[in-house]
Motif scaffolding. Sequence first.
Motif, PDB file in Angstrom:
ATOM      1  N   ARG A 182       0.889  -0.950  -0.721  1.00 23.31           N
ATOM      2  CA  ARG A 182       0.208  -0.088   0.237  1.00 23.31           C
ATOM      3  C   ARG A 182       0.910   0.548   0.323  1.00 23.31           C
ATOM      4  N   LEU A 183       2.379   1.346   0.053  1.00 17.82           N
ATOM      5  CA  LEU A 183       3.047   2.127  -0.009  1.00 17.82           C
ATOM      6  C   LEU A 183       3.786   2.240  -1.865  1.00 17.82           C
ATOM      7  N   ALA A 184       3.463   3.631  -2.068  1.00 14.84           N
ATOM      8  CA  ALA A 184       4.036   3.756  -4.018  1.00 14.84           C
ATOM      9  C   ALA A 184       5.745   4.499  -3.398  1.00 14.84           C
ATOM     10  N   VAL A 185       6.773   3.999  -4.171  1.00 13.66           N
ATOM     11  CA  VAL A 185       8.105   4.700  -3.298  1.00 13.66           C
ATOM     12  C   VAL A 185       9.283   4.706  -4.695  1.00 13.66           C
ATOM     13  N   GLY A 186       9.213   5.930  -5.281  1.00 13.18           N
ATOM     14  CA  GLY A 186       9.434   6.276  -5.764  1.00 13.18           C
ATOM     15  C   GLY A 186       8.645   7.654  -6.966  1.00 13.18           C
ATOM     16  N   GLU A 187      10.233   8.500  -7.498  1.00 12.20           N
ATOM     17  CA  GLU A 187       9.238   9.225  -8.816  1.00 12.20           C
ATOM     18  C   GLU A 187       8.010   8.315  -9.522  1.00 12.20           C
ATOM     19  N   GLU A 188       8.435   7.400 -10.100  1.00 17.33           N
ATOM     20  CA  GLU A 188       7.828   6.845 -11.011  1.00 17.33           C
ATOM     21  C   GLU A 188       6.374   6.585 -10.321  1.00 17.33           C
ATOM     22  N   PRO A 189       6.179   5.526  -9.844  1.00 22.72           N
ATOM     23  CA  PRO A 189       5.207   4.741  -8.588  1.00 22.72           C
ATOM     24  C   PRO A 189       4.000   5.733  -8.092  1.00 22.72           C
ATOM     25  N   VAL A 190       4.894   6.373  -7.951  1.00 30.03           N
ATOM     26  CA  VAL A 190       3.901   7.934  -6.607  1.00 30.03           C
ATOM     27  C   VAL A 190       3.425   8.286  -8.163  1.00 30.03           C
ATOM     28  N   GLY A 191       3.306   8.859  -9.054  1.00 29.58           N
ATOM     29  CA  GLY A 191       2.889   9.807 -10.517  1.00 29.58           C
ATOM     30  C   GLY A 191       2.528   8.440 -10.796  1.00 29.58           C
ATOM     31  N   ALA A 192       2.364   7.308 -11.450  1.00 24.40           N
ATOM     32  CA  ALA A 192       1.501   6.099 -11.447  1.00 24.40           C
ATOM     33  C   ALA A 192      -0.096   5.854 -10.610  1.00 24.40           C
ATOM     34  N   ALA A 193       0.603   5.833  -9.037  1.00 25.84           N
ATOM     35  CA  ALA A 193      -0.524   5.698  -8.112  1.00 25.84           C
ATOM     36  C   ALA A 193      -1.213   7.390  -8.086  1.00 25.84           C
ATOM     37  N   CYS A 194      -0.713   8.511  -8.676  1.00 28.36           N
ATOM     38  CA  CYS A 194      -1.962   9.566  -8.384  1.00 28.36           C
ATOM     39  C   CYS A 194      -2.669   9.443  -9.680  1.00 28.36           C
ATOM     40  N   ARG A 195      -1.660   9.508 -10.974  1.00 33.58           N
ATOM     41  CA  ARG A 195      -2.535   9.077 -12.174  1.00 33.58           C
ATOM     42  C   ARG A 195      -3.938   8.402 -11.984  1.00 33.58           C
ATOM     43  N   ALA A 196      -3.209   7.311 -11.321  1.00 34.55           N
ATOM     44  CA  ALA A 196      -4.686   6.309 -11.204  1.00 34.55           C
ATOM     45  C   ALA A 196      -6.136   6.424 -10.056  1.00 34.55           C
ATOM     46  N   HIS A 197      -5.388   7.191  -9.463  1.00 35.17           N
ATOM     47  CA  HIS A 197      -6.885   8.174  -8.147  1.00 35.17           C
ATOM     48  C   HIS A 197      -6.812   6.924  -7.578  1.00 35.17           C
ATOM     49  N   LYS A 198      -5.495   6.563  -7.104  1.00 38.47           N
ATOM     50  CA  LYS A 198      -5.157   5.553  -5.773  1.00 38.47           C
ATOM     51  C   LYS A 198      -3.994   6.166  -4.166  1.00 38.47           C
ATOM     52  N   ALA A 199      -3.505   7.296  -5.075  1.00 38.15           N
ATOM     53  CA  ALA A 199      -3.305   8.055  -3.463  1.00 38.15           C
ATOM     54  C   ALA A 199      -3.752   8.856  -3.398  1.00 38.15           C
ATOM     55  N   TYR A 200      -3.701   8.064  -1.457  1.00 39.20           N
ATOM     56  CA  TYR A 200      -4.364   8.621  -1.034  1.00 39.20           C
ATOM     57  C   TYR A 200      -3.868  10.077   0.307  1.00 39.20           C
ATOM     58  N   LEU A 201      -2.148   9.776   0.437  1.00 39.74           N
ATOM     59  CA  LEU A 201      -1.207  11.176   0.404  1.00 39.74           C
ATOM     60  C   LEU A 201       0.090  10.752   0.095  1.00 39.74           C
ATOM     61  N   LEU A 202       0.786  11.781  -0.287  1.00 35.78           N
ATOM     62  CA  LEU A 202       2.132  11.664  -0.651  1.00 35.78           C
ATOM     63  C   LEU A 202       2.781  12.683   0.422  1.00 35.78           C
ATOM     64  N   LEU A 203       4.202  12.033   0.378  1.00 35.85           N
ATOM     65  CA  LEU A 203       5.242  12.818   1.987  1.00 35.85           C
ATOM     66  C   LEU A 203       7.057  13.100   0.883  1.00 35.85           C
ATOM     67  N   LEU A 204       7.020  13.737   1.354  1.00 38.09           N
ATOM     68  CA  LEU A 204       8.407  14.366   0.544  1.00 38.09           C
ATOM     69  C   LEU A 204       9.649  14.237   1.931  1.00 38.09           C
ATOM     70  N   ALA A 205      10.585  13.797   1.572  1.00 40.95           N
ATOM     71  CA  ALA A 205      11.580  14.220   2.801  1.00 40.95           C
ATOM     72  C   ALA A 205      11.750  15.620   2.323  1.00 40.95           C
TER      73      ALA A 205
END
Length: 145
Positions: free
Chosen positions: A16-39
């Motif tokens: 349930r965690l997308a790690v890195g720029e590419e998987p995070v972008g894919a999760a956001c575009r698929a409307h599956k990401a609820y919370l995006l965290l940045l270092a």
Amino acid sequence: MDSMTSLLGLALRAGRLAVGEEPVGAACRAHKAYLLLLACDAADNTIRRAHQFTQAVKTITLPLPLPLDKTALGACLGRKSCAMVALTDVGLAASVAEKLAQLDPEAYGQGRDTLAQWAARAKQRRKATQARKKRPSQGKQEKKK
């Protein structure tokens, strides 16, 4: 802080965690990401891309970066370094936002409240679905003679 990193590790093991720029972008575009965290030491380009990912979808990006740098965030996920992660489970996202709000209520409070509402609605929908599955079907009934 340790409980938040433990939740992130648990989310990773649960898928349930997308790690890195590419998987995070894919999760956001698929409307599956609820919370995006940045270092906290993420590059300006990474921060700009994260905000682009969340512009068109209902993903929450917390206003301040995490109190973790890239190496600490990567270490809790079993990687060398990581600048961006996205939680794809609303309950886990609400829990992580709650832990962050305990550290700084002013900065993370609004995101925590929104995710808590989303998590409550998801829980209600899950209960309603389970109740529908438990009801006997109302299909054709046999004629009695």
